[in-house]
Write a protein that holds these residues in place. Structure first.
Motif, PDB file in Angstrom:
ATOM      1  N   GLY A 430       0.849  -1.222   0.088  1.00  0.00           N
ATOM      2  CA  GLY A 430       0.028  -0.010   0.065  1.00  0.00           C
ATOM      3  C   GLY A 430       0.762   1.331  -0.061  1.00  0.00           C
ATOM      4  O   GLY A 430       0.277   2.226  -0.384  1.00  0.00           O
ATOM      5  N   LEU A 431       2.110   1.072   0.366  1.00  0.00           N
ATOM      6  CA  LEU A 431       3.020   2.219   0.402  1.00  0.00           C
ATOM      7  C   LEU A 431       3.554   2.611  -1.107  1.00  0.00           C
ATOM      8  O   LEU A 431       4.599   3.588  -1.214  1.00  0.00           O
ATOM      9  N   VAL A 663      -5.604  11.303 -10.428  1.00  0.00           N
ATOM     10  CA  VAL A 663      -5.295  12.562 -10.235  1.00  0.00           C
ATOM     11  C   VAL A 663      -4.024  12.195  -9.221  1.00  0.00           C
ATOM     12  O   VAL A 663      -4.463  12.098  -7.896  1.00  0.00           O
ATOM     13  N   GLY A 664      -2.812  12.740  -9.311  1.00  0.00           N
ATOM     14  CA  GLY A 664      -1.878  12.505  -8.593  1.00  0.00           C
ATOM     15  C   GLY A 664      -1.110  13.826  -8.307  1.00  0.00           C
ATOM     16  O   GLY A 664      -1.069  14.769  -9.142  1.00  0.00           O
ATOM     17  N   ASP A 665      -0.387  13.918  -6.891  1.00  0.00           N
ATOM     18  CA  ASP A 665       0.224  15.218  -6.490  1.00  0.00           C
ATOM     19  C   ASP A 665       1.271  14.677  -5.460  1.00  0.00           C
ATOM     20  O   ASP A 665       1.510  13.641  -5.381  1.00  0.00           O
ATOM     21  N   ASP A 666       2.173  15.563  -5.179  1.00  0.00           N
ATOM     22  CA  ASP A 666       3.401  15.328  -4.192  1.00  0.00           C
ATOM     23  C   ASP A 666       2.920  15.310  -2.784  1.00  0.00           C
ATOM     24  O   ASP A 666       4.001  15.364  -1.999  1.00  0.00           O
ATOM     25  N   VAL A 667       1.553  15.419  -2.343  1.00  0.00           N
ATOM     26  CA  VAL A 667       1.249  15.671  -0.840  1.00  0.00           C
ATOM     27  C   VAL A 667       0.824  14.266  -0.380  1.00  0.00           C
ATOM     28  O   VAL A 667      -0.167  13.436  -0.995  1.00  0.00           O
ATOM     29  N   PRO A 668       1.594  13.654   0.604  1.00  0.00           N
ATOM     30  CA  PRO A 668       1.236  12.332   0.890  1.00  0.00           C
ATOM     31  C   PRO A 668      -0.140  12.301   1.741  1.00  0.00           C
ATOM     32  O   PRO A 668      -0.562  11.027   2.086  1.00  0.00           O
ATOM     33  N   GLN A 669      -0.483  13.530   2.266  1.00  0.00           N
ATOM     34  CA  GLN A 669      -1.783  13.253   3.103  1.00  0.00           C
ATOM     35  C   GLN A 669      -2.857  12.681   2.500  1.00  0.00           C
ATOM     36  O   GLN A 669      -3.253  13.221   1.270  1.00  0.00           O
ATOM     37  N   GLY A 697     -11.470   6.105  -4.489  1.00  0.00           N
ATOM     38  CA  GLY A 697     -10.487   5.793  -3.314  1.00  0.00           C
ATOM     39  C   GLY A 697      -8.851   6.934  -3.537  1.00  0.00           C
ATOM     40  O   GLY A 697      -8.805   7.361  -4.496  1.00  0.00           O
ATOM     41  N   ALA A 698      -8.258   6.627  -2.490  1.00  0.00           N
ATOM     42  CA  ALA A 698      -6.929   7.434  -2.519  1.00  0.00           C
ATOM     43  C   ALA A 698      -5.791   6.325  -2.045  1.00  0.00           C
ATOM     44  O   ALA A 698      -6.018   5.634  -1.163  1.00  0.00           O
ATOM     45  N   THR A 699      -4.677   6.423  -2.711  1.00  0.00           N
ATOM     46  CA  THR A 699      -3.545   5.504  -2.528  1.00  0.00           C
ATOM     47  C   THR A 699      -2.387   6.674  -2.379  1.00  0.00           C
ATOM     48  O   THR A 699      -1.962   7.328  -3.105  1.00  0.00           O
ATOM     49  N   ARG A 700      -1.689   6.048  -1.012  1.00  0.00           N
ATOM     50  CA  ARG A 700      -0.360   6.877  -0.773  1.00  0.00           C
ATOM     51  C   ARG A 700       0.730   6.300  -1.782  1.00  0.00           C
ATOM     52  O   ARG A 700       0.923   5.040  -2.080  1.00  0.00           O
ATOM     53  N   LEU A 701       1.515   6.937  -2.463  1.00  0.00           N
ATOM     54  CA  LEU A 701       2.642   6.753  -3.047  1.00  0.00           C
ATOM     55  C   LEU A 701       4.040   7.087  -2.575  1.00  0.00           C
ATOM     56  O   LEU A 701       4.079   7.818  -1.355  1.00  0.00           O
ATOM     57  N   SER A 702       5.010   6.555  -2.941  1.00  0.00           N
ATOM     58  CA  SER A 702       6.553   6.997  -2.439  1.00  0.00           C
ATOM     59  C   SER A 702       6.628   8.456  -2.646  1.00  0.00           C
ATOM     60  O   SER A 702       7.414   9.260  -1.834  1.00  0.00           O
ATOM     61  N   THR A 703       5.748   8.808  -3.778  1.00  0.00           N
ATOM     62  CA  THR A 703       6.329  10.194  -4.270  1.00  0.00           C
ATOM     63  C   THR A 703       5.162  11.243  -4.068  1.00  0.00           C
ATOM     64  O   THR A 703       5.069  12.450  -3.986  1.00  0.00           O
ATOM     65  N   GLY A 704       4.094  10.907  -3.196  1.00  0.00           N
ATOM     66  CA  GLY A 704       2.859  11.543  -3.115  1.00  0.00           C
ATOM     67  C   GLY A 704       1.494  10.599  -2.831  1.00  0.00           C
ATOM     68  O   GLY A 704       1.613   9.779  -2.016  1.00  0.00           O
TER      69      GLY A 704
END
Length: 717
Positions: A430-431, A663-669, A697-704
């Motif tokens: 998941g990370l 839609v992806g961004d660099d904010v991890p929250q 849904g929303a998934t956390r990435l290593s970059t956001g």
């Protein structure tokens, strides 16, 4: 001189009789021989017929001795007393005394009690057989005839009980144990048997609540016999002699059946307790045979009564005897203990199986661009728990993580460790960590669980858009890729060290994953056994896949489910020594024409630009009916990203069976859905997404992070 020599050479004749009234020179030796013969007969009679016959033989020897001694001086024609008679008489007495001592019981009692002991071993209702020792017994050649029927029957009973208990003990589940009791007793011991067990059966220390109900678990009777004319002759008319018994019987507290069950000991059917209890057990319409032709035996387990067994004999057969109650008690005890064992084993097997199944995925996900199928086989039916597992985890960007692992051992501990490693894998996936990083963290987790916690694992991430797969291995057998044309290839993946070793780096490789190809991940139980090594099994797997692909032709891949079955069919009778986990993935991919991808700068014009780009893509795909919903939701999600992002925002549309927007961004929250108040100006964007989207849904990435949603049904035109 010649006459003297002739007299010397002539054979000696019988000695001349002594003068009348003088003792014969050999009389003592003759009397001793008579006593020895009589004492020997007494000794043999004592050993076989009892003390009475031995005493009679000894007294006969004494009478012959006295008669011989008294007749010598009175009857001159018989000659005088033999000179060796006193020595013979003393030897006879010593022999008789020794035989009497040897025939005494060890406790020091006279041997006359042996006759009473043998009479007690006779079945009830039968008089002691003639010839058992004592006056008036029949003689053959001067020796008493010994009756051995009682000892033979006792031996038959012991042999029957031994064979029956062994047959009952061979059963491992409930039905096998009850069947063993029925087959062992019919027709050797009884003509009909009814076995009742509690419903439900208590397990271990459980204290049942509610009334005690006995259910007829099994009934057996003598089968029909083939007639000489080809017909069927019933050996026992079960319906006439023993009507159909009730299927259920409720044991009334304090009733006659409860009293018999509480007493534990078997009772005859004609006893007062059984006459009152059997109608309650068998039903009011069931007549109990007269005489000792029925035995009611309670079945008591380790802690409580768990049922009852009823034995019947037909009228043409001898009734039960007192010793048969002991036989019934032995059969009931072994059956009850076996039932207890089977219930406990069944509960443990159920717990182990439930534990294993809950730690494996119930259903596989259906990610975009890949189809999945799986199989799991335990090492044996008696050991359904192990350490093998598989998993498929959806990742952001329509990717999917494919995992297969094997914890060493086949125990509950191995299954528990497997569950912890699988949970850790899902968390790390998941990370959105790279495969080698996932294995590194798994290695650290295994070391925290214990120094001897070893496992192998293969972690792969498939990207359907790029048609690529990234694989990292930790001591696991390499995967096999079946191409569309039918060629099976063993992928060259760095083997790595098993999880739990510690201090080892893992390496990941990126490989092509063409559309139509099938990837097989498996555990070593599929390819390794006592009959073959790992690489021989891998080669056999590759050949099996190639042969299966030829059946569907070069342009059509084999269906996944039948392919898994064919792979498992390669296992022979002695090839499976370990549990097996198999995961098959069919790569369909996503065509480039079905993907739209943009970068947006985080400024105020980004939401409007995102709406225009989405409108053009939908028009190109013929999905104009979704335009309004897509523009509204994209505007809300992009606006939320612009507020916090510092780097460019990514926007991607995927057209598969549904329309997916990411839609992806660099904010991890990660954003959270909340209920906005009437006075709030914001906070309604995710509320609209939740109401209009099919899924989101929303998934956390290593970059956001990535926020995604899906719209529509079948979106592909």
């Amino acid at each position: 001189m010649g006459r003297a020599a002739a007299a010397t050479d002539a054979p000696a004749g019988p000695p001349a009789d002594p003068p009348s009234g003088a003792p014969h020179p050999n009389e003592p030796q003759r009397r001793s021989a008579d006593r020895n013969a009589a004492t020997g007969a007494a000794r043999r009679t004592r050993s076989r017929g009892g003390a009475a016959a031995a005493d009679a033989a000894s007294s006969t020897a004494d009478r012959r001795t006295r008669a011989s001694a008294s007749a010598s001086p009175a009857d001159p024609s018989q000659g005088a007393q033999h000179p060796t008679e006193p020595e013979s008489a003393g030897a006879d007495r010593n022999a008789a005394t020794g035989a009497s001592r040897r025939n005494r019981p060890k406790g020091g009692e006279p041997s006359a009690t042996l006759g009473h002991q043998r009479a007690a071993s006779e079945p009830m209702g039968k008089a002691p057989a003639a010839g058992a020792g004592g006056p008036g017994e029949p003689l053959v050649d001067g020796r008493p005839v010994i009756e051995t029927g009682s000892a033979s029957r006792e031996g038959d009973r012991l042999r029957f009980v031994g064979a029956a208990t062994r047959r009952i003990a061979r059963g491992i589940d409930l039905d096998e144990i009850v069947l063993g009791l029925c087959r062992a007793t019919v027709p050797t011991f009884a003509d009909v048997i009814l076995v009742y067990l509690r419903d439900p059966l208590p397990v271990g220390d459980e204290r049942p609540v509610g009334p005690v109900v006995l259910r007829l678990r099994r009934t057996d009777r003598i089968p029909e016999e083939q007639d000489t004319d080809g017909g069927r002759l019933p050996m026992l008319n079960l319906q006439a002699d023993f009507p159909q018994a009730a299927e259920h019987a409720e044991v009334r507290p304090g009733g006659p059946l409860a009293e018999v069950l509480r007493g534990v000991r078997p009772v005859f059917g004609d006893s007062a307790a059984a006459r009152a209890a059997l109608p309650e057990l068998l039903g009011p319409g069931h007549t109990v045979p007269g005489g000792q032709r029925a035995v009611l035996a309670p079945l008591r387990g380790r802690r409580r009564v768990i049922g009852a067994a009823v034995f019947f004999r037909r009228p043409e057969r001898p009734p039960f005897e007192a010793d048969d109650l002991l036989v019934a008690a032995q059969l009931a005890t072994h059956t009850a203990l076996g039932v207890d064992k089977a219930v406990l084993y069944g509960r443990e097997a159920y717990i182990a199986d439930a534990l294993q199944r809950t730690m494996l995925p119930e259903t596989l996900p259906q990610p975009t661009g890949v189809r999945l199928a799986s199989r799991y086989l335990p090492a044996a039916e008696t050991a359904r728990v192990g350490g093998d597992w598989y998993d498929a985890i959806p990742l952001p960007g329509s990717r999917v993580a494919l995992v297969v692992g094997d914890v060493m051992g086949h125990s509950m501990t191995s299954a528990a460790i497997m569950g912890q490693l699988r949970t850790t894998t899902q968390t790390l996936a998941g990370l959105d960590l790279p495969p080698q990083e996932v294995l590194h963290h798994l290695d650290e987790q295994a070391q925290r669980l214990g120094s001897d916690r070893m496992a192998t694992c293969l972690y792969a991430v498939y990207d359907p858009v790029a048609h690529r797969i990234m694989v990292a291995n930790a001591g696991h057998p390499p995967p096999v890729l079946l191409h569309l044309g039918g060629r099976a290839e063993v992928l060259r993946v760095p083997p790595g060290a098993p999880i739990g070793v510690g201090g080892v780096d893992f390496e990941a490789v990126e490989l092509d994953a063409p559309a139509g190809a099938t990837l097989l991940l498996y555990t070593d139980g599929l390819v390794e056994s006592r009959l073959r090594d790992v690489w021989t099994g891998i080669e056999q797997l590759r050949e099996k896949l190639t042969a299966t692909a030829r059946l569907t032709g070069p342009d059509h891949p084999p269906p996944l489910e039948p392919l898994c079955d064919e792979v498992l069919d390669m296992l022979g009778p002695g090839d499976r020594d370990d549990d097996i986990a198999l995961l098959a993935a069919r790569f369909d991919g996503i065509a480039p024409s079905d993907v739209a991808y943009w970068f947006l700068d985080p400024h105020e014009q980004a939401p409007g630009k995102a709406r225009r780009l989405a409108r053009r893509a939908l028009a190109r795909w013929g999905l104009e009916d979704l335009t309004d919903s897509v523009e509204l939701l994209i505007s809300e999600v992009v606006t939320n990203a612009v507020r916090y992002a510092e780097r460019p925002i990514t926007l991607r549309l995927l057209r598969t069976d549904v329309l997916r927007c990411e839609v992806g961004d660099d904010v991890p929250q990660l954003p959270r859905l909340r209920q906005a108040r009437h006075t709030d100006e914001g906070g309604r964007g995710l509320y609209l997404v939740n109401k209009l989207a099919r899924r989101w849904g929303a998934t956390r990435l290593s970059t956001g992070k990535v926020v995604w949603f899906e719209l529509g049904g079948p979106a592909r035109m």
